[in-house]
Write a protein that holds these residues in place. Structure first.
Motif, PDB file in Angstrom:
ATOM      1  N   LEU A  11       8.005  53.963 -29.186  1.00  0.00           N
ATOM      2  CA  LEU A  11       8.049  53.883 -30.590  1.00  0.00           C
ATOM      3  C   LEU A  11       8.998  53.632 -31.808  1.00  0.00           C
ATOM      4  CD1 LEU A  11       6.116  57.232 -31.603  1.00  0.00           C
ATOM      5  CD2 LEU A  11       5.839  54.516 -31.786  1.00  0.00           C
ATOM      6  N   PHE A  12       9.050  52.482 -32.574  1.00  0.00           N
ATOM      7  CA  PHE A  12      10.487  52.093 -32.911  1.00  0.00           C
ATOM      8  C   PHE A  12      10.222  51.579 -34.241  1.00  0.00           C
ATOM      9  CE2 PHE A  12       9.557  48.264 -30.796  1.00  0.00           C
ATOM     10  CZ  PHE A  12       9.740  47.220 -31.556  1.00  0.00           C
ATOM     11  N   GLU A  13      11.122  52.251 -35.381  1.00  0.00           N
ATOM     12  CA  GLU A  13      11.033  51.382 -36.456  1.00  0.00           C
ATOM     13  C   GLU A  13      11.655  50.121 -36.640  1.00  0.00           C
ATOM     14  OE1 GLU A  13       9.776  52.851 -39.190  1.00  0.00           O
ATOM     15  OE2 GLU A  13       9.002  54.702 -37.746  1.00  0.00           O
ATOM     16  N   PRO A  14      11.095  49.262 -37.820  1.00  0.00           N
ATOM     17  CA  PRO A  14      11.654  47.511 -38.044  1.00  0.00           C
ATOM     18  C   PRO A  14      13.402  47.855 -37.764  1.00  0.00           C
ATOM     19  CG  PRO A  14      10.116  47.728 -39.415  1.00  0.00           C
ATOM     20  CD  PRO A  14      10.059  49.032 -38.390  1.00  0.00           C
ATOM     21  N   GLY A  15      13.859  47.230 -37.201  1.00  0.00           N
ATOM     22  CA  GLY A  15      15.287  46.575 -36.825  1.00  0.00           C
ATOM     23  C   GLY A  15      16.112  47.767 -36.128  1.00  0.00           C
ATOM     24  N   GLU A  16      14.929  48.690 -35.130  1.00  0.00           N
ATOM     25  CA  GLU A  16      15.912  49.431 -34.341  1.00  0.00           C
ATOM     26  C   GLU A  16      14.752  49.395 -32.606  1.00  0.00           C
ATOM     27  OE1 GLU A  16      14.820  54.081 -35.456  1.00  0.00           O
ATOM     28  OE2 GLU A  16      16.061  53.197 -37.475  1.00  0.00           O
ATOM     29  N   ARG A  17      15.018  48.192 -32.285  1.00  0.00           N
ATOM     30  CA  ARG A  17      14.250  47.847 -31.123  1.00  0.00           C
ATOM     31  C   ARG A  17      15.699  48.194 -30.062  1.00  0.00           C
ATOM     32  NH1 ARG A  17      15.011  43.840 -27.577  1.00  0.00           N
ATOM     33  NH2 ARG A  17      13.214  43.039 -26.141  1.00  0.00           N
ATOM     34  N   GLU A  18      16.388  48.089 -30.279  1.00  0.00           N
ATOM     35  CA  GLU A  18      17.635  47.937 -29.634  1.00  0.00           C
ATOM     36  C   GLU A  18      17.710  49.955 -29.062  1.00  0.00           C
ATOM     37  OE1 GLU A  18      19.732  45.827 -28.141  1.00  0.00           O
ATOM     38  OE2 GLU A  18      18.260  44.615 -29.212  1.00  0.00           O
ATOM     39  N   HIS A  19      17.422  50.314 -30.430  1.00  0.00           N
ATOM     40  CA  HIS A  19      18.048  51.859 -30.114  1.00  0.00           C
ATOM     41  C   HIS A  19      16.628  52.313 -28.696  1.00  0.00           C
ATOM     42  CE1 HIS A  19      21.173  52.652 -33.208  1.00  0.00           C
ATOM     43  NE2 HIS A  19      20.199  51.824 -33.809  1.00  0.00           N
ATOM     44  N   MET A  20      15.617  51.412 -28.800  1.00  0.00           N
ATOM     45  CA  MET A  20      14.420  52.156 -27.900  1.00  0.00           C
ATOM     46  C   MET A  20      14.655  51.859 -26.717  1.00  0.00           C
ATOM     47  SD  MET A  20      10.741  50.684 -26.895  1.00  0.00           S
ATOM     48  CE  MET A  20      11.689  48.961 -27.243  1.00  0.00           C
ATOM     49  N   LEU A  21      15.318  50.412 -26.671  1.00  0.00           N
ATOM     50  CA  LEU A  21      15.920  50.244 -25.260  1.00  0.00           C
ATOM     51  C   LEU A  21      16.882  51.310 -24.709  1.00  0.00           C
ATOM     52  CD1 LEU A  21      15.459  46.171 -26.185  1.00  0.00           C
ATOM     53  CD2 LEU A  21      13.731  47.512 -24.732  1.00  0.00           C
ATOM     54  N   ASP A  22      17.384  51.654 -25.786  1.00  0.00           N
ATOM     55  CA  ASP A  22      18.959  52.907 -24.819  1.00  0.00           C
ATOM     56  C   ASP A  22      18.126  53.842 -24.354  1.00  0.00           C
ATOM     57  OD1 ASP A  22      20.786  50.862 -25.614  1.00  0.00           O
ATOM     58  OD2 ASP A  22      21.455  51.673 -27.755  1.00  0.00           O
ATOM     59  N   ARG A  23      16.916  54.856 -25.430  1.00  0.00           N
ATOM     60  CA  ARG A  23      16.359  55.475 -24.901  1.00  0.00           C
ATOM     61  C   ARG A  23      15.247  55.488 -23.432  1.00  0.00           C
ATOM     62  NH1 ARG A  23      14.707  54.882 -30.541  1.00  0.00           N
ATOM     63  NH2 ARG A  23      12.343  55.015 -29.771  1.00  0.00           N
ATOM     64  N   LEU A  24      14.755  54.144 -23.488  1.00  0.00           N
ATOM     65  CA  LEU A  24      13.914  53.882 -22.543  1.00  0.00           C
ATOM     66  C   LEU A  24      14.697  53.693 -21.335  1.00  0.00           C
ATOM     67  CD1 LEU A  24      11.416  51.368 -23.621  1.00  0.00           C
ATOM     68  CD2 LEU A  24      10.865  53.354 -23.067  1.00  0.00           C
ATOM     69  N   ALA A  25      16.535  52.869 -21.425  1.00  0.00           N
ATOM     70  CA  ALA A  25      17.663  53.232 -20.064  1.00  0.00           C
ATOM     71  C   ALA A  25      17.778  54.678 -19.591  1.00  0.00           C
ATOM     72  CB  ALA A  25      18.483  52.539 -20.762  1.00  0.00           C
ATOM     73  N   ALA A  26      18.037  54.844 -20.839  1.00  0.00           N
ATOM     74  CA  ALA A  26      18.738  56.457 -20.415  1.00  0.00           C
ATOM     75  C   ALA A  26      17.020  57.514 -19.497  1.00  0.00           C
ATOM     76  CB  ALA A  26      18.924  57.216 -21.493  1.00  0.00           C
ATOM     77  N   LYS A  27      16.185  57.663 -19.939  1.00  0.00           N
ATOM     78  CA  LYS A  27      15.507  58.228 -19.840  1.00  0.00           C
ATOM     79  C   LYS A  27      14.937  57.839 -18.186  1.00  0.00           C
ATOM     80  CE  LYS A  27      10.805  60.370 -20.682  1.00  0.00           C
ATOM     81  NZ  LYS A  27       9.639  60.384 -21.828  1.00  0.00           N
ATOM     82  N   LEU A  28      15.314  56.225 -17.990  1.00  0.00           N
ATOM     83  CA  LEU A  28      15.231  55.814 -16.651  1.00  0.00           C
ATOM     84  C   LEU A  28      15.817  55.904 -15.722  1.00  0.00           C
ATOM     85  CD1 LEU A  28      12.640  53.032 -17.747  1.00  0.00           C
ATOM     86  CD2 LEU A  28      11.995  55.749 -16.658  1.00  0.00           C
TER      87      LEU A  28
END
Length: 61
Positions: free
Chosen positions: A27-44
């Motif tokens: 899940l991410f809000e418009p303009g927050e794609r980079e934050h989502m990718l950072d969260r995925l990277a951290a989780k993995l």
């Protein structure tokens, strides 16, 4: 990278490859794609470069 899969397909494949991922991880809000990718990277436990490699591999299947 040539994107051939929809975001929906990519999410499904990522959840298969990495069972620890859940729908809410994407899940991410418009303009927050980079934050989502950072969260995925951290989780993995991957770097952003490694995560980009995973996304590139998704395009091959």
């Amino acid at each position: 990278m040539n994107i051939v899969r929809s975001w929906r397909e990519q999410k499904i494949m990522l959840k298969i490859w990495f069972p620890v991922l859940r729908d809410q991880d994407f899940l991410f809000e418009p303009g927050e794609r980079e934050h989502m990718l950072d969260r995925l990277a951290a989780k993995l436990s991957k770097t952003r470069a490694e995560l980009e490699t995973v996304f590139a591999e998704l395009q091959l299947y």
